[in-house]
Structure formats: structure tokens, C-alpha cells
Design a protein around this motif. Structure first.
Motif, PDB file in Angstrom:
ATOM      1  N   HIS A 374       0.830  -1.206   0.000  1.00 26.25           N
ATOM      2  CA  HIS A 374       0.000   0.000   0.000  1.00 26.25           C
ATOM      3  C   HIS A 374       0.864   1.256   0.000  1.00 26.25           C
ATOM      4  N   GLY A 375       2.066   1.140   0.591  1.00 27.44           N
ATOM      5  CA  GLY A 375       2.991   2.267   0.518  1.00 27.44           C
ATOM      6  C   GLY A 375       3.447   2.532  -0.900  1.00 27.44           C
ATOM      7  N   CYS A 376       3.692   1.482  -1.673  1.00 22.97           N
ATOM      8  CA  CYS A 376       4.063   1.651  -3.079  1.00 22.97           C
ATOM      9  C   CYS A 376       2.924   2.276  -3.884  1.00 22.97           C
ATOM     10  N   ALA A 377       1.682   1.845  -3.606  1.00 21.71           N
ATOM     11  CA  ALA A 377       0.530   2.451  -4.277  1.00 21.71           C
ATOM     12  C   ALA A 377       0.429   3.933  -3.943  1.00 21.71           C
ATOM     13  N   TYR A 378       0.718   4.276  -2.689  1.00 18.06           N
ATOM     14  CA  TYR A 378       0.726   5.689  -2.305  1.00 18.06           C
ATOM     15  C   TYR A 378       1.760   6.442  -3.110  1.00 18.06           C
ATOM     16  N   TRP A 379       2.957   5.892  -3.263  1.00 21.17           N
ATOM     17  CA  TRP A 379       4.024   6.565  -3.999  1.00 21.17           C
ATOM     18  C   TRP A 379       3.625   6.821  -5.451  1.00 21.17           C
ATOM     19  N   ILE A 380       2.956   5.853  -6.069  1.00 24.22           N
ATOM     20  CA  ILE A 380       2.546   6.026  -7.471  1.00 24.22           C
ATOM     21  C   ILE A 380       1.605   7.211  -7.612  1.00 24.22           C
ATOM     22  N   TRP A 381       0.626   7.296  -6.710  1.00 20.44           N
ATOM     23  CA  TRP A 381      -0.319   8.414  -6.790  1.00 20.44           C
ATOM     24  C   TRP A 381       0.355   9.734  -6.431  1.00 20.44           C
ATOM     25  N   TRP A 382       1.274   9.710  -5.484  1.00 21.86           N
ATOM     26  CA  TRP A 382       1.991  10.943  -5.139  1.00 21.86           C
ATOM     27  C   TRP A 382       2.792  11.435  -6.333  1.00 21.86           C
ATOM     28  N   ARG A 383       3.431  10.524  -7.041  1.00 20.96           N
ATOM     29  CA  ARG A 383       4.193  10.877  -8.226  1.00 20.96           C
ATOM     30  C   ARG A 383       3.292  11.443  -9.326  1.00 20.96           C
ATOM     31  N   LEU A 384       2.133  10.829  -9.528  1.00 18.90           N
ATOM     32  CA  LEU A 384       1.221  11.309 -10.557  1.00 18.90           C
ATOM     33  C   LEU A 384       0.706  12.697 -10.210  1.00 18.90           C
ATOM     34  N   ARG A 385       0.361  12.917  -8.965  1.00 22.02           N
ATOM     35  CA  ARG A 385      -0.111  14.241  -8.552  1.00 22.02           C
ATOM     36  C   ARG A 385       0.985  15.281  -8.718  1.00 22.02           C
ATOM     37  N   ALA A 386       2.229  14.907  -8.421  1.00 22.11           N
ATOM     38  CA  ALA A 386       3.339  15.842  -8.575  1.00 22.11           C
ATOM     39  C   ALA A 386       3.602  16.175 -10.037  1.00 22.11           C
ATOM     40  N   ALA A 387       3.146  15.312 -10.963  1.00 16.83           N
ATOM     41  CA  ALA A 387       3.327  15.579 -12.386  1.00 16.83           C
ATOM     42  C   ALA A 387       2.265  16.518 -12.942  1.00 16.83           C
ATOM     43  N   CYS A 388       1.213  16.795 -12.175  1.00 17.67           N
ATOM     44  CA  CYS A 388       0.165  17.718 -12.615  1.00 17.67           C
ATOM     45  C   CYS A 388       0.707  19.142 -12.632  1.00 17.67           C
TER      46      CYS A 388
END
Length: 447
Positions: A374-388
Motif C-alpha cells: 500500500h505504501g508503493c501504491a501511495y508513492w505512485i499516486w503521489w508521483r502522478l499528482r506531482a506531475a500535474c
């Protein structure tokens, strides 16, 4: 007029026309936005570094799904909102998930099943999990383009209810139920640094100090010169933690519990603040005082900041302790310490939007593995949000909002001889944002 067939459902008519519904369309997926998460996971290699920490006891000649593939499938399932491994029964045939796992959407073999995922979650032992924790810190440090001058680490714990006889479960009288209470660490920008499963009790000073010592040791391997500031609630303000920060050269701002000795330092300030508020009631009044204080268990006096607030609700006094020498008490409390509350929003996003509290395995090691996934899933979404785009509201959107608008997209997926074509609706409401993100995450083209 068309005649209804058993394969179609007849709905309420529209303007006198019959409405028929069927599930016999082209090869489609309702999670086409998963391609965004796939590109991020490919870049970061999250599944790969988790798999590298584990030993695979299976016969290589009979393996159909590698550990890396199983882990990647599980991480993407969680990120897409399918936190139950049973959902793999249907998702293993979904064309978007097959594409994300490097398989052809039509001719490719089905992905792994729920029993395979469950065996993977129960596979790592304590040593493998320790390696994963170290790798997560390494991944965190490498997420920066260069070593930062300073980082802020927010340490907190959160309650996870359990509903069975899991290992490490403990009854917590405050929550009036059995559960776990993992320690979670985020940095000031919302990056997840680590998560440790533990029983549902308030951590003691020695346990906290040991956890911080291991964490800082790993960070210092990559950033020996970076200044580290710790922020935490009052129950992390233990003598062992304060002394450890002094030995390791760490800065800190911790909450401090109230007591009668502390109260004697601010009695005049509380009285004068109440009198001033009585003269002009209505607007809450907040004042600060800085003084030196040493509890009986402390090794030396330390700087304490008291915040006295009087409003229509009455009098409220809070304390923080810090080893920061500069700055006014008002600034340190309101701008620095109070920003710690954002860590609670990060925990909420991790638990509510990514179901990180689904620690329902029997074994403690398996539940710790779930925290990693679940921590890895969090990282993926954090990365995507940072790309906005920086100035867009998407840069601060919640993960479930991003999932709804960017991932839950219907698309037709056609497999041809030399290429695979994904067709999204022409009326897609987030077309511009999706185009921008796909271009930003587009892999380099071969020369």
C-alpha cells in the motif's frame, strides 16, 4: 423495431424509443487510466525492488508469474481501488491490467489469481521485510534530484482495527477494540518514508528512539550533510528521544504534555490574556511565551514555547519543546509545528483512499508486507499528482478524486499484429490534462 434478445436488457424507453443494454461490445476496459500508473511504476521500479528483497522458493521451470509481476499486479490493483485480492479473479482478464503487466490484451495469458497473490503476501520473512524497509528509505532519498539542504520528517502512529486473531493484535481501551498501531513517517512534502506494524498501544520512548535511530542511519547513508528536523505529537517527546536527537545532531519540534510545573511559568500570561479578552470579547486572543524548562527525567533544560489562547470556548494552553535557537515563538508554533497536522491528512489519504488499514492477514509478516504494498501504491499516486501542473487544483487533489477523473475511464483496446491501440471517448472531460500527463510520462523514443 429491434427485437429484444436474451443477451440484452430492456430499459425504460426514451422519447418512445426502446433502450437495450448488453455486454457484447468490443474488448474494453473501465480502467484505461491505469496506463498512467503503469508508466510511473515502470520508471520507479517499485515492484522490482520489492521483489529483489525476497527469495522465491518455487521451481523456476514451473513458474508462470514472477514475483515482480505478482507484486506489480497487486500494487496496481490497490492503486486502482481494488484492495481485495479476490478482485483478481475478474481483473486478471482485464485488458488494461494485462497491458500494465506487459501482456497482450487479447492474446496474452491471464494474470495471476487471488491464491497466488495471497501466497506472495505471506512469503517474506522478517529479514526480507527489514531489507524492504531499507529499500523504501533508499527509494525515498533517490526521489530527490539532489540531496536537499533540509528535510522535515513527521512521525505519527495510527490505529488499524482488526477483526480476527491476527498476530500482534492488542486491545486498545481508547478505541475500545482490538487492532494495530503502526508508526508512519512522512516528509514535509507528503512523501512516504516508512511504515512499521506494531501492537495497538502508545509507543514508549525506547521503542521510538530505536525506530528513529534506524531510520536516520539509513538516511545518512545517502545524505550525510542534510539537516533533518523531526516533528511529532507530545507522546513522542520522551527523554530517550530528546537525548537521541542531541547525539545525532537532529533538530526537533515536539508537542509537550501539560503539567503543574509548566503551568507556573505562564500563570501571569494566562491571567492577563483572559483580562484582555474580557475587555474586547468576540475575537479569540492568542499569545506566546518562550522559556527554559527541564522535566525531572530530562538530561538538561530545553526551550519551551507556550501558546495561550482565550476565546468564547474558554482558555486553551498548549506547549512545544524545541532545540531550534532562532525564530520567534509565534512563528515556530504556528508556521512550523502546526504544519505537522498535514501529516494526518497524508495518513488519511493512505488509509481512506488506498485502504492501507486492510491488515487482515493472520501473520504479522504478511500484514507488514501489505503496508509495503500500500505504501508503493501511495508513492505512485503521489508521483502522478506531482506531475500535474503546479498552478492547477489537481496538484493538491485527493487521491480518490484523481482516481475518479484520471483512471476510471472507459476505452476500447484493440490488439493488431504490430501495435496495440487504446481509444478513449472523444468527449472525455479530462482530455487536456490526460494528454499533458501522458506526454510528461512518455518514455524516450528509440533512436
Amino acid at each position: 423495431m429491434d427485437v429484444s434478445t436474451p443477451s440484452r436488457l430492456c430499459l425504460s424507453p426514451v422519447n418512445g424509443q426502446q433502450v437495450l443494454l448488453g455486454f457484447d461490445g468490443a474488448n474494453m476496459s473501465s480502467d484505461a487510466g491505469l496506463m498512467l500508473l503503469r508508466e510511473i511504476e515502470r520508471r520507479e521500479g517499485l515492484a522490482g525492488w520489492l521483489a529483489s528483497c525476497m527469495d522465491d522458493p518455487r521451481d523456476p521451470g514451473r513458474v508462470q508469474h514472477s514475483l515482480e509481476e505478482i507484486i506489480r499486479f497487486r500494487i496496481l490493483m490497490i492503486a486502482a481501488g481494488y484492495e481485495d485480492a479476490n478482485d483478481a479473479t475478474d481483473l486478471r482478464h482485464d485488458p488494461s491490467f494485462k497491458l500494465a503487466l506487459e501482456r497482450a490484451p487479447e492474446s496474452g495469458a491471464a494474470l495471476c489469481s487471488q491464491p497466488t497473490i495471497s501466497r506472495m503476501e505471506n512469503l517474506p520473512d522478517a529479514r526480507a521485510l527489514i531489507r524492504m524497509g531499507r529499500e523504501m528509505v533508499r527509494f525515498y532519498c533517490q526521489s530527490f534530484p539532489q540531496p536537499p539542504r533540509q528535510i522535515v520528517l513527521d512521525i505519527d502512529d495510527t490505529f488499524d482495527a482488526v477483526h480476527g486473531h491476527q498476530q500482534l493484535r492488542l486491545f486498545n481501551s481508547y478505541y475500545d477494540e482490538y487492532g494495530f498501531q503502526p508508526i508512519v513517517v512522512f516528509d514535509g512534502e507528503g512523501r512516504l518514508v516508512g511504515a512499521l506494524l506494531r501492537p495497538a498501544r502508545r509507543p514508549k520512548g525506547r521503542e521510538i528512539a530505536s525506530h528513529i535511530r534506524r531510520l536516520i542511519r539509513q538516511i545518512r547513508r545517502f545524505w550525510p550533510e542534510t539537516e533533518i528536523l523531526l516533528r511529532a505529537d507530545s507522546h513522542y517527546c520522551a527523554p530517550q528521544v530528546l537525548d537521541l536527537c542531541d547525539r545525532l545532531g537532529l533538530l526537533y519540534v515536539f508537542g509537550l504534555s501539560k503539567n503543574t510545573r509548566l503551568a507556573t511559568h505562564i500563570l501571569p500570561l494566562e491571567a492577563s490574556t483572559a483580562e484582555r479578552y474580557a475587555r474586547t470579547p468576540g475575537q479569540k486572543l492568542r499569545r506566546f511565551k518562550t522559556f527554559s524548562y527541564a522535566a525531572g527525567s530530562w538530561s538538561k533544560p530545553r526551550r519551551v514555547i507556550a501558546r495561550v489562547e482565550v476565546s468564547s470556548r474558554g482558555r486553551d494552553t498548549r506547549y512545544v519543546v524545541t532545540n531550534l535557537e532562532g525564530g520567534r515563538g509565534k512563528h515556530l508554533y504556528e508556521k512550523l509545528y502546526s504544519a505537522r497536522g498535514q501529516a494526518e491528512n497524508h495518513i488519511k489519504a493512505w488509509k481512506t483512499h488506498l485502504a492501507a488499514d486492510r491488515t487482515s492477514c493472520t501473520k504479522a509478516n504478511a500484514n507488514q508486507m501489505r503496508l509495503m504494498l500500500h505504501g508503493c501504491a501511495y508513492w505512485i499516486w503521489w508521483r502522478l499528482r506531482a506531475a500535474c501542473p503546479k498552478r492547477s487544483p489537481w496538484r493538491h487533489a485527493q487521491f480518490d478524486t484523481l482516481r475518479l477523473h484520471l483512471l476510471k475511464l472507459a476505452a476500447t483496446i484493440i490488439e493488431k499484429k504490430t501495435r496495440i491501440i487504446i481509444t478513449l471517448p472523444a468527449c472525455c472531460p479530462r482530455r487536456k490534462l490526460l494528454t499533458l500527463l501522458f506526454r510528461a510520462l512518455e518514455p524516450p523514443r528509440p533512436v
